[in-house]
Write a protein that holds these residues in place. Structure first.
Motif, PDB file in Angstrom:
ATOM      1  N   ASP A 124       1.039  -1.870   0.079  1.00  0.00           N
ATOM      2  CA  ASP A 124       0.249  -0.065  -0.239  1.00  0.00           C
ATOM      3  C   ASP A 124       0.876   1.312  -0.210  1.00  0.00           C
ATOM      4  OD1 ASP A 124      -2.408  -1.570   0.149  1.00  0.00           O
ATOM      5  OD2 ASP A 124      -2.821  -1.465   2.420  1.00  0.00           O
ATOM      6  N   GLY A 125       1.647   1.057   0.646  1.00  0.00           N
ATOM      7  CA  GLY A 125       3.186   2.501   0.789  1.00  0.00           C
ATOM      8  C   GLY A 125       4.121   2.182  -0.107  1.00  0.00           C
ATOM      9  N   ASN A 126       3.602   1.148  -1.044  1.00  0.00           N
ATOM     10  CA  ASN A 126       5.243   0.885  -2.014  1.00  0.00           C
ATOM     11  C   ASN A 126       6.185   0.902  -1.073  1.00  0.00           C
ATOM     12  OD1 ASN A 126       5.732   0.616  -4.753  1.00  0.00           O
ATOM     13  ND2 ASN A 126       5.701   2.857  -4.866  1.00  0.00           N
ATOM     14  N   TYR A 127       6.383   0.661  -0.622  1.00  0.00           N
ATOM     15  CA  TYR A 127       8.160   1.088   0.510  1.00  0.00           C
ATOM     16  C   TYR A 127       8.091  -0.650   0.714  1.00  0.00           C
ATOM     17  CZ  TYR A 127      10.874   2.269   4.731  1.00  0.00           C
ATOM     18  OH  TYR A 127      11.398   2.598   5.338  1.00  0.00           O
ATOM     19  N   ILE A 128       9.740  -0.360  -0.104  1.00  0.00           N
ATOM     20  CA  ILE A 128      11.275  -1.198   0.343  1.00  0.00           C
ATOM     21  C   ILE A 128      11.594  -1.264   1.722  1.00  0.00           C
ATOM     22  CG2 ILE A 128      12.548  -2.304  -1.440  1.00  0.00           C
ATOM     23  CD1 ILE A 128      11.330  -1.246  -3.728  1.00  0.00           C
ATOM     24  N   ASP A 129      11.710  -2.270   1.916  1.00  0.00           N
ATOM     25  CA  ASP A 129      12.824  -1.921   3.637  1.00  0.00           C
ATOM     26  C   ASP A 129      13.789  -3.765   2.915  1.00  0.00           C
ATOM     27  OD1 ASP A 129      13.912  -1.952   5.582  1.00  0.00           O
ATOM     28  OD2 ASP A 129      12.131  -2.208   6.857  1.00  0.00           O
ATOM     29  N   VAL A 167       1.177   0.634   9.320  1.00  0.00           N
ATOM     30  CA  VAL A 167       0.793  -0.026   9.053  1.00  0.00           C
ATOM     31  C   VAL A 167       0.548  -1.472   9.704  1.00  0.00           C
ATOM     32  CG1 VAL A 167       1.860  -1.541   7.027  1.00  0.00           C
ATOM     33  CG2 VAL A 167       1.898   0.392   6.285  1.00  0.00           C
ATOM     34  N   LYS A 168      -0.726  -1.630   9.673  1.00  0.00           N
ATOM     35  CA  LYS A 168      -0.295  -3.210  10.093  1.00  0.00           C
ATOM     36  C   LYS A 168      -0.736  -4.278   9.270  1.00  0.00           C
ATOM     37  CE  LYS A 168      -2.665  -5.677  13.675  1.00  0.00           C
ATOM     38  NZ  LYS A 168      -3.373  -6.978  12.962  1.00  0.00           N
ATOM     39  N   PRO A 169       0.191  -5.093   9.510  1.00  0.00           N
ATOM     40  CA  PRO A 169       0.790  -5.840   8.321  1.00  0.00           C
ATOM     41  C   PRO A 169      -0.447  -6.760   8.198  1.00  0.00           C
ATOM     42  CG  PRO A 169       2.602  -5.610   9.027  1.00  0.00           C
ATOM     43  CD  PRO A 169       1.673  -5.391   9.533  1.00  0.00           C
ATOM     44  N   ILE A 191       5.905 -17.126   9.293  1.00  0.00           N
ATOM     45  CA  ILE A 191       4.790 -15.601   8.665  1.00  0.00           C
ATOM     46  C   ILE A 191       2.959 -16.133   9.154  1.00  0.00           C
ATOM     47  CG2 ILE A 191       3.978 -15.030   6.695  1.00  0.00           C
ATOM     48  CD1 ILE A 191       6.060 -15.758   5.617  1.00  0.00           C
ATOM     49  N   LYS A 192       2.910 -17.582   9.365  1.00  0.00           N
ATOM     50  CA  LYS A 192       1.635 -17.350  10.004  1.00  0.00           C
ATOM     51  C   LYS A 192       1.999 -17.175  10.886  1.00  0.00           C
ATOM     52  CE  LYS A 192       0.802 -21.609   6.285  1.00  0.00           C
ATOM     53  NZ  LYS A 192       0.528 -23.489   6.320  1.00  0.00           N
ATOM     54  N   SER A 193       2.356 -17.209  11.819  1.00  0.00           N
ATOM     55  CA  SER A 193       1.682 -16.182  12.760  1.00  0.00           C
ATOM     56  C   SER A 193       2.335 -14.759  12.808  1.00  0.00           C
ATOM     57  CB  SER A 193       3.175 -17.474  14.013  1.00  0.00           C
ATOM     58  OG  SER A 193       4.462 -16.808  14.097  1.00  0.00           O
ATOM     59  N   GLU A 194       2.548 -14.649  12.378  1.00  0.00           N
ATOM     60  CA  GLU A 194       2.262 -13.168  12.430  1.00  0.00           C
ATOM     61  C   GLU A 194       1.231 -12.763  12.065  1.00  0.00           C
ATOM     62  OE1 GLU A 194       4.483 -11.239  13.927  1.00  0.00           O
ATOM     63  OE2 GLU A 194       5.618 -12.699  15.102  1.00  0.00           O
ATOM     64  N   LEU A 226      11.958 -11.166  11.371  1.00  0.00           N
ATOM     65  CA  LEU A 226      11.046 -10.218  12.429  1.00  0.00           C
ATOM     66  C   LEU A 226      11.915  -8.998  12.594  1.00  0.00           C
ATOM     67  CD1 LEU A 226      11.336 -13.461  15.089  1.00  0.00           C
ATOM     68  CD2 LEU A 226       9.138 -12.075  13.172  1.00  0.00           C
ATOM     69  N   ALA A 227      13.698  -8.450  12.027  1.00  0.00           N
ATOM     70  CA  ALA A 227      13.654  -6.802  12.012  1.00  0.00           C
ATOM     71  C   ALA A 227      12.783  -6.002  11.426  1.00  0.00           C
ATOM     72  CB  ALA A 227      15.082  -7.267  12.020  1.00  0.00           C
ATOM     73  N   LEU A 228      13.004  -7.086   9.227  1.00  0.00           N
ATOM     74  CA  LEU A 228      11.930  -6.081   8.816  1.00  0.00           C
ATOM     75  C   LEU A 228      10.298  -5.758   9.091  1.00  0.00           C
ATOM     76  CD1 LEU A 228      12.914  -7.758   5.831  1.00  0.00           C
ATOM     77  CD2 LEU A 228      13.241  -5.533   6.501  1.00  0.00           C
ATOM     78  N   LEU A 229       9.617  -6.976  10.118  1.00  0.00           N
ATOM     79  CA  LEU A 229       8.210  -6.873  10.521  1.00  0.00           C
ATOM     80  C   LEU A 229       8.349  -5.868  11.761  1.00  0.00           C
ATOM     81  CD1 LEU A 229       5.262  -7.910   9.745  1.00  0.00           C
ATOM     82  CD2 LEU A 229       6.217  -9.497  11.066  1.00  0.00           C
ATOM     83  N   LYS A 230       9.435  -5.573  12.483  1.00  0.00           N
ATOM     84  CA  LYS A 230       9.112  -5.069  13.415  1.00  0.00           C
ATOM     85  C   LYS A 230       9.138  -3.863  13.310  1.00  0.00           C
ATOM     86  CE  LYS A 230      11.907  -3.882  17.989  1.00  0.00           C
ATOM     87  NZ  LYS A 230      13.386  -4.012  18.527  1.00  0.00           N
ATOM     88  N   ARG A 231      10.336  -3.642  11.721  1.00  0.00           N
ATOM     89  CA  ARG A 231      10.247  -1.925  11.700  1.00  0.00           C
ATOM     90  C   ARG A 231       8.817  -1.442  11.270  1.00  0.00           C
ATOM     91  NH1 ARG A 231      16.092  -3.112  10.086  1.00  0.00           N
ATOM     92  NH2 ARG A 231      15.006  -3.384   8.049  1.00  0.00           N
TER      93      ARG A 231
END
Length: 180
Positions: free
Chosen positions: A20-25, A54-56, A73-76, A42-47
């Motif tokens: 949605d934000g078109n943001y690349i990390d 954004v809430k993935p 991933i399924k747990s998140e 987990l580091a990417l998801l935390k950021r």
């Protein structure tokens, strides 16, 4: 895989694209083992979550990941796999290519004295500069960086090409050789 191992021992880069934000990390990794991939993910998801914007809810992944990584991933959030041999639908492949090209372009403009072993230290700057150039999908009048990170103050944090050689002026009074 990056052709040169960094001084930190990193050889790979994990790239995540927030659609949605078109943001690349991006996050450097030492190897492609599950433990290292989980740590980078987990580091990417935390950021992304720390932005508060954004809430993935759903993660789209290609079929190359291990079962343990898919379970993480399924747990998140919800996991959706891209159909096999359908590279056009895999947005991550395009994000990886875009980030890779941007990082290489930055390394090409680096000073000739810049040690290539420090490539992983340039990832945050490459990521920020790339996202400042990309427009958001939800808000097309602002950058992807603006959506997740906020407004960048160029007066407070000036911008220069990566690994630019700089000469720092030390006034004569502060030099070690200065006698009073």
């Amino acid at each position: 895989r990056f052709p040169i191992q960094s001084i930190s021992g990193n050889k790979y880069i994990m790239v995540m694209c927030e659609i949605d934000g078109n943001y690349i990390d991006a996050e450097p990794m030492k190897n492609r083992k599950d433990a290292e991939m989980k740590k980078a993910y987990l580091a990417l998801l935390k950021r992304i979550k720390e932005s508060g914007v954004v809430k993935p809810e759903r993660h789209i992944l290609d079929n190359e990941a291990s079962a343990a990584f898919k379970e993480l991933i399924k747990s998140e959030c919800k996991l959706q796999l891209v159909p096999p041999d359908t590279h056009r639908r895999n947005i991550a492949k395009r994000a990886i290519q875009t980030f890779k090209n941007h990082l290489i372009a930055g390394l090409c403009t680096a000073s000739e004295n810049f040690p290539s072993l420090l490539w992983d230290f340039l990832i945050p700057q490459a990521q920020d500069s790339l996202n400042m150039l990309r427009t958001s999908r939800v808000h097309p009048k602002v950058s992807a960086y603006h959506v997740l990170e906020g407004v960048h103050d160029f007066n407070r944090v000036p911008w220069a090409p990566p690994a630019t050689r700089a000469t720092i002026f030390v006034p004569p009074e502060a030099r070690a050789s200065w006698e009073k």
